[in-house]
Design a protein around this motif. Sequence first.
Motif, PDB file in Angstrom:
ATOM      1  N   ILE A  90      21.605  25.390  30.371  1.00 34.93           N
ATOM      2  CA  ILE A  90      21.028  24.492  29.382  1.00 34.93           C
ATOM      3  C   ILE A  90      19.650  24.048  29.855  1.00 34.93           C
ATOM      4  CG2 ILE A  90      21.261  22.296  28.154  1.00 34.93           C
ATOM      5  CD1 ILE A  90      24.259  22.507  28.493  1.00 34.93           C
ATOM      6  N   ALA A  91      18.645  24.233  29.010  1.00 34.53           N
ATOM      7  CA  ALA A  91      17.301  23.712  29.280  1.00 34.53           C
ATOM      8  C   ALA A  91      17.202  22.335  28.634  1.00 34.53           C
ATOM      9  CB  ALA A  91      16.243  24.653  28.708  1.00 34.53           C
ATOM     10  N   ALA A  92      16.781  21.340  29.394  1.00 23.81           N
ATOM     11  CA  ALA A  92      16.758  19.974  28.882  1.00 23.81           C
ATOM     12  C   ALA A  92      15.474  19.272  29.287  1.00 23.81           C
ATOM     13  CB  ALA A  92      17.960  19.182  29.395  1.00 23.81           C
ATOM     14  N   LEU A  93      14.895  18.520  28.352  1.00 23.91           N
ATOM     15  CA  LEU A  93      13.768  17.666  28.704  1.00 23.91           C
ATOM     16  C   LEU A  93      14.204  16.665  29.761  1.00 23.91           C
ATOM     17  CD1 LEU A  93      12.085  16.749  25.294  1.00 23.91           C
ATOM     18  CD2 LEU A  93      11.370  18.460  26.953  1.00 23.91           C
ATOM     19  N   ALA A  94      13.312  16.401  30.708  1.00 17.23           N
ATOM     20  CA  ALA A  94      13.646  15.464  31.786  1.00 17.23           C
ATOM     21  C   ALA A  94      14.055  14.111  31.227  1.00 17.23           C
ATOM     22  CB  ALA A  94      12.456  15.322  32.728  1.00 17.23           C
ATOM     23  N   GLY A  95      13.385  13.671  30.169  1.00 14.21           N
ATOM     24  CA  GLY A  95      13.687  12.360  29.601  1.00 14.21           C
ATOM     25  C   GLY A  95      15.037  12.275  28.923  1.00 14.21           C
TER      26      GLY A  95
END
Length: 281
Positions: A90-95
């Motif tokens: 899963i690629a996820a924004l850090a925020g």
Amino acid sequence: MEYFVAVVDHGGVTKAAEALFLAQPSLSQAVRQLERELGAELFDRTGRHLVLTAAGRSFLEPARRILEDAERARGAVSAVSGLTGGRLDIAALAGLTTDPLPELAGRFHRRHPGVLLNIVDPGGPAAVAASVRHGQCDLGLTELPVHGESLRTLPLGDQEIVLALPPSLAEGLADPVPLDAVADIPLVMELVDATTRTQLDDVLDGTAGRIAVECAHRQTVWHLVEHGAGATFLPRRVAERELQNVEIRGTAPPVKRTIGLIFREGPLSPAAEAFLSAATP
């Protein structure tokens, strides 16, 4: 290969055929075919009993290893299909790794504890979309909308961004606080590359002169706010859950961002399908 090993283990074609529920001629023919493929006889058939030739003896252990590897491979595929094993990227924004990713991942893990979740931060909404589009990750957790005809989206709702302040800075401050009043408040901001700015960064583009502290570590930003170094902008749920001894103010106008999961067109892996299902209980 399985028939060859069975003949060795059972001491002959007749008993091996019985154990495998095969007709004896079929088993013999299969062994002959294997010998033709290998270009060598595996059994010496001159006596009353089959005896391994030198080639047969050298082939026996590799054959056993290949059969064991094949069984493990079948088991691995079965585990992935049955969601008792495998991996989901899963690629996820850090925020978004603080909210809502932990809740989503926890819900998924309770249903499928054997699947490994691999979470990566490619570095911004465009990079998240690219990693999903190019097949590097199965799913992406990012801000919406995402442009690209090859991607589908599952919206998860809006995330309200609020101002978290130490009590000394919050005294006399309206709730919601006008964004133009932020000019008088020292800010503690997490470092974000300018090329990957989100909606919140765009709203705060003019605040560079008011930033008191820039920090690359999210947890440190929170501690700095708790100890009075300045205020920071956070999703409301994160501010309410993670920070202690701070005041929370909404903004006027409100700052919100729509977040969701993105994925490619076409069939998904069983784990990706299960994660999407867990995200919509």
